[in-house]
Motif scaffolding. Sequence first.
Motif, PDB file in Angstrom:
ATOM      1  N   UNK A  45       0.840  -1.197   0.000  1.00 27.20           N
ATOM      2  CA  UNK A  45       0.000   0.000   0.000  1.00 27.20           C
ATOM      3  C   UNK A  45       0.880   1.253   0.000  1.00 27.20           C
ATOM      4  N   UNK A  46       1.925   1.254   0.826  1.00 24.48           N
ATOM      5  CA  UNK A  46       2.844   2.395   0.887  1.00 24.48           C
ATOM      6  C   UNK A  46       3.545   2.583  -0.454  1.00 24.48           C
ATOM      7  N   UNK A  47       4.002   1.482  -1.045  1.00 21.95           N
ATOM      8  CA  UNK A  47       4.691   1.543  -2.335  1.00 21.95           C
ATOM      9  C   UNK A  47       3.765   2.064  -3.423  1.00 21.95           C
ATOM     10  N   UNK A  48       2.516   1.609  -3.403  1.00 21.30           N
ATOM     11  CA  UNK A  48       1.552   2.044  -4.415  1.00 21.30           C
ATOM     12  C   UNK A  48       1.281   3.536  -4.321  1.00 21.30           C
ATOM     13  N   UNK A  49       1.077   4.035  -3.116  1.00 23.80           N
ATOM     14  CA  UNK A  49       0.746   5.453  -2.939  1.00 23.80           C
ATOM     15  C   UNK A  49       1.953   6.350  -3.216  1.00 23.80           C
ATOM     16  N   UNK A  50       3.148   5.833  -3.038  1.00 21.99           N
ATOM     17  CA  UNK A  50       4.344   6.648  -3.269  1.00 21.99           C
ATOM     18  C   UNK A  50       4.746   6.684  -4.737  1.00 21.99           C
ATOM     19  N   UNK A  51       4.472   5.608  -5.478  1.00 21.26           N
ATOM     20  CA  UNK A  51       4.945   5.526  -6.863  1.00 21.26           C
ATOM     21  C   UNK A  51       3.944   6.035  -7.883  1.00 21.26           C
ATOM     22  N   UNK A  52       2.653   5.993  -7.575  1.00 12.03           N
ATOM     23  CA  UNK A  52       1.631   6.441  -8.523  1.00 12.03           C
ATOM     24  C   UNK A  52       1.246   7.884  -8.199  1.00 12.03           C
ATOM     25  N   UNK A  53       1.570   8.792  -9.099  1.00 12.80           N
ATOM     26  CA  UNK A  53       1.271  10.206  -8.847  1.00 12.80           C
ATOM     27  C   UNK A  53      -0.231  10.471  -8.792  1.00 12.80           C
ATOM     28  N   UNK A  54      -1.030   9.585  -9.365  1.00 12.55           N
ATOM     29  CA  UNK A  54      -2.483   9.752  -9.301  1.00 12.55           C
ATOM     30  C   UNK A  54      -2.995   9.586  -7.869  1.00 12.55           C
ATOM     31  N   UNK A  55      -2.208   8.897  -7.049  1.00 14.00           N
ATOM     32  CA  UNK A  55      -2.607   8.668  -5.655  1.00 14.00           C
ATOM     33  C   UNK A  55      -1.998   9.696  -4.702  1.00 14.00           C
ATOM     34  N   UNK A 312       0.224   7.930 -14.686  1.00 13.69           N
ATOM     35  CA  UNK A 312      -0.802   8.778 -14.100  1.00 13.69           C
ATOM     36  C   UNK A 312      -1.890   9.033 -15.117  1.00 13.69           C
ATOM     37  N   UNK A 313      -3.151   9.022 -14.662  1.00 16.65           N
ATOM     38  CA  UNK A 313      -4.287   9.257 -15.536  1.00 16.65           C
ATOM     39  C   UNK A 313      -4.226  10.638 -16.145  1.00 16.65           C
ATOM     40  N   UNK A 314      -3.745  11.605 -15.384  1.00 18.99           N
ATOM     41  CA  UNK A 314      -3.643  12.960 -15.902  1.00 18.99           C
ATOM     42  C   UNK A 314      -2.660  13.007 -17.077  1.00 18.99           C
ATOM     43  N   UNK A 315      -1.597  12.230 -16.979  1.00 18.13           N
ATOM     44  CA  UNK A 315      -0.599  12.189 -18.038  1.00 18.13           C
ATOM     45  C   UNK A 315      -1.182  11.553 -19.284  1.00 18.13           C
ATOM     46  N   UNK A 316      -2.009  10.494 -19.091  1.00 15.08           N
ATOM     47  CA  UNK A 316      -2.662   9.845 -20.194  1.00 15.08           C
ATOM     48  C   UNK A 316      -3.580  10.825 -20.932  1.00 15.08           C
ATOM     49  N   UNK A 317      -4.289  11.621 -20.178  1.00 15.03           N
ATOM     50  CA  UNK A 317      -5.230  12.579 -20.759  1.00 15.03           C
ATOM     51  C   UNK A 317      -4.475  13.622 -21.587  1.00 15.03           C
TER      52      UNK A 317
END
Length: 320
Positions: A45-55, A312-317
């Motif tokens: 959970x910590x790794x996911x929130x730190x690596x994904x800028x969408x989170x 990141x979803x924003x980057x995809x957009x």
Amino acid sequence: MDAKNHTGIPQFLLQGFSDDPELQSLLFGLFLCMYLLTVLGNLLIILATCTDTHLHNPMYFFLCNLSFIDICFTSTTVPKMLVNIQTESKNISYIECLTQVYFFITFLGMDNFLLTVMAYDRFVAICHPLKYTVIMNYWLCGFLVLISWIIMSSVSLIHILLMKLLTFSIGTQIPHFFCELALLLNVASSPPLMNNIFLYVTTAMLGAIPATGIIFSYSQILYTLLRMSSLKSKYKAFSTCVSHLSVVSLFYGTGLGVYLSSGVNHSPKRSMIISVMYTLVTPMLNPFIYSLRNKDVKGTLGRLLSKQPVICKNHQTQNK
């Protein structure tokens, strides 16, 4: 036994679950697996929130802190229990015991405060969506976590300082698998009047105030949801609260079960079994609750485990 000052006591004795070697081997394997699952799940959970800028937003900032606290909370009691089971020893030194009490109270209180702050975060997001980014800015989020640390560290320190005024008999046995404050006060040779007063006052305040905050936040959320005309909007808003509500129910349900059972049933074995629920089972289940109920976390964990780059979803957009 003659009562002597704690400075002359080399150790306490933790009674643990059982003296049966076969049962101890089973318990060692079970608790080791649960502990490793707890650490691994919360680290993911910590790794996911730190690596994904969408989170990188307040909700996942608090979730990351909660996962860190859960790892620390479990590590306060379980490793020592595993060592004692493996070595067939019940010893814990006086310093180790006080250290365990200090960190146990601190991390337990931090869990409570973080769940309250997360409820407030959902309240602002659903009831005041237009002001969310203004209210829940990173300065406020950092301040809320910092003030929680300061409060719980101070409360725990006062408990320890009051504990150092007590005396214990040589070879004091603690009917538990870790040093629990209430049990230590019960086996003290000197009257723990001030300790009990401070324990009752802090438990009432640190329990009632966060619980009131959570109830108020969700009452306002429910009121806002009832006023929404669109079922889709209601479902979308409520879905962001399901994981947090599940964790809150688990945390308060197991904690309440421990204290209600201790008041009704004075069996040490039963009390220890119920204590496992909030010291080990709850921190182990929290990552699964958030990963299974949250599409963003589930997606990020899926990409991490499959070794795909996190986008990141924003980057995809923007690319579109």
